[in-house]
Enzyme design. Structure first.
Site, short mmCIF file in Angstrom:
data_model
loop_
_atom_site.label_atom_id
_atom_site.label_comp_id
_atom_site.label_asym_id
_atom_site.label_seq_id
_atom_site.Cartn_x
_atom_site.Cartn_y
_atom_site.Cartn_z
N PHE A 175 0.83 -1.20 0.00
CA PHE A 175 0.00 0.00 0.00
C PHE A 175 0.87 1.25 0.00
O PHE A 175 1.83 1.36 0.77
CB PHE A 175 -0.88 0.05 1.25
CG PHE A 175 -2.04 -0.90 1.26
CD1 PHE A 175 -3.27 -0.54 0.73
CD2 PHE A 175 -1.89 -2.17 1.80
CE1 PHE A 175 -4.34 -1.42 0.75
CE2 PHE A 175 -2.95 -3.06 1.82
CZ PHE A 175 -4.18 -2.69 1.30
N ASP A 176 0.47 2.20 -0.83
CA ASP A 176 0.96 3.57 -0.71
C ASP A 176 0.34 4.17 0.55
O ASP A 176 -0.62 3.63 1.10
CB ASP A 176 0.54 4.34 -1.96
CG ASP A 176 0.90 5.80 -1.92
OD1 ASP A 176 2.04 6.12 -1.55
OD2 ASP A 176 0.02 6.63 -2.24
#
Length: 221
Positions: free
Chosen positions: A7-8
């Site tokens: 995940f960013d």
């Protein structure tokens, strides 16, 4: 079957608009540049030095100074002018419970990313947290993704997926041979995620949850 989901942070898990834009505004003011915060949302996501050069024509040396000014305000104030996107904590818990191994893969300095996750109670689901270095190393998203995959032990690239809201996330994933799901509830510009070849696009946290549950079960998008 273990799958790996990266995940960013900014624009994907949290909405950092207030903090980032105010800190960019502060940094630009040091160069005599006055601008409204609403004009600075394009700084959310990409490496800061790159954005100062691209959007305001600063030299490499000036951009490095601008990043230093940015951090003067960000370190204790801007970092927490932030909020968790609605539905994200439940999504992370659901995907973790489904057997996925999660990694945070952000271009933000890792020390700041860790403080943000801890502040908002988001650390627990993550097996790995990877960010850039304060000295400017590992700011390219492809390098961040590569480090996260290595730390996860994700040898089978078909079982790994990157989730992010900007083209850097999609491109960084593809450079490492993994697929990417773009999210439009962050700060991507119209058509940005499509133009860089996102393998799937989710327009809400609920849709993202369904995509990731499906990926956990079948590794298909």
């Amino acid at each position: 079957m273990s799958v790996y989901i990266l995940f960013d942070l900014d624009g994907t898990l949290t909405d950092p608009k207030e903090g980032i834009t105010r800190c960019v505004q502060y940094a630009l003011s040091k160069f005599g540049i006055q601008t409204e915060c609403e004009a600075l949302t394009r700084f959310i996501g990409p490496p800061l030095a790159e954005s100062f050069e691209r959007f305001y024509g600063l030299s490499r040396a000036e951009s490095e100074r601008a990043v230093a000014y940015y951090r003067e305000r960000f370190t204790d104030t801007g970092i927490f002018e932030n909020r968790v996107i609605d539905g994200i904590p439940a999504l992370l818990d659901t995907i973790s419970d489904a057997g996925a191994k999660l990694a945070l893969a952000t271009s933000k300095p890792q020390v700041f990313a860790e403080r943000i996750l801890n502040k908002y109670g988001l650390s627990k689901p993550f097996s790995v947290i990877v960010g850039s270095k304060l000295d400017g190393r590992r700011t390219d998203k492809a390098e961040v993704v590569a480090a996260a995959l290595q730390m996860l032990g994700a040898e089978d690239k078909r079982k790994a997926l990157m989730v992010g809201d900007r083209r850097h996330d999609i491109i960084g994933a593809h450079k490492n041979g993994i697929r990417a799901c773009g999210v439009t509830f962050g700060y991507s510009e119209p058509g940005e995620l499509e133009s860089c070849g996102a393998d799937r696009i989710a327009d809400s946290v609920e849709t993202l949850r369904d995509v990731l549950i499906g990926f956990c079960r079948t590794t298909e998008l």
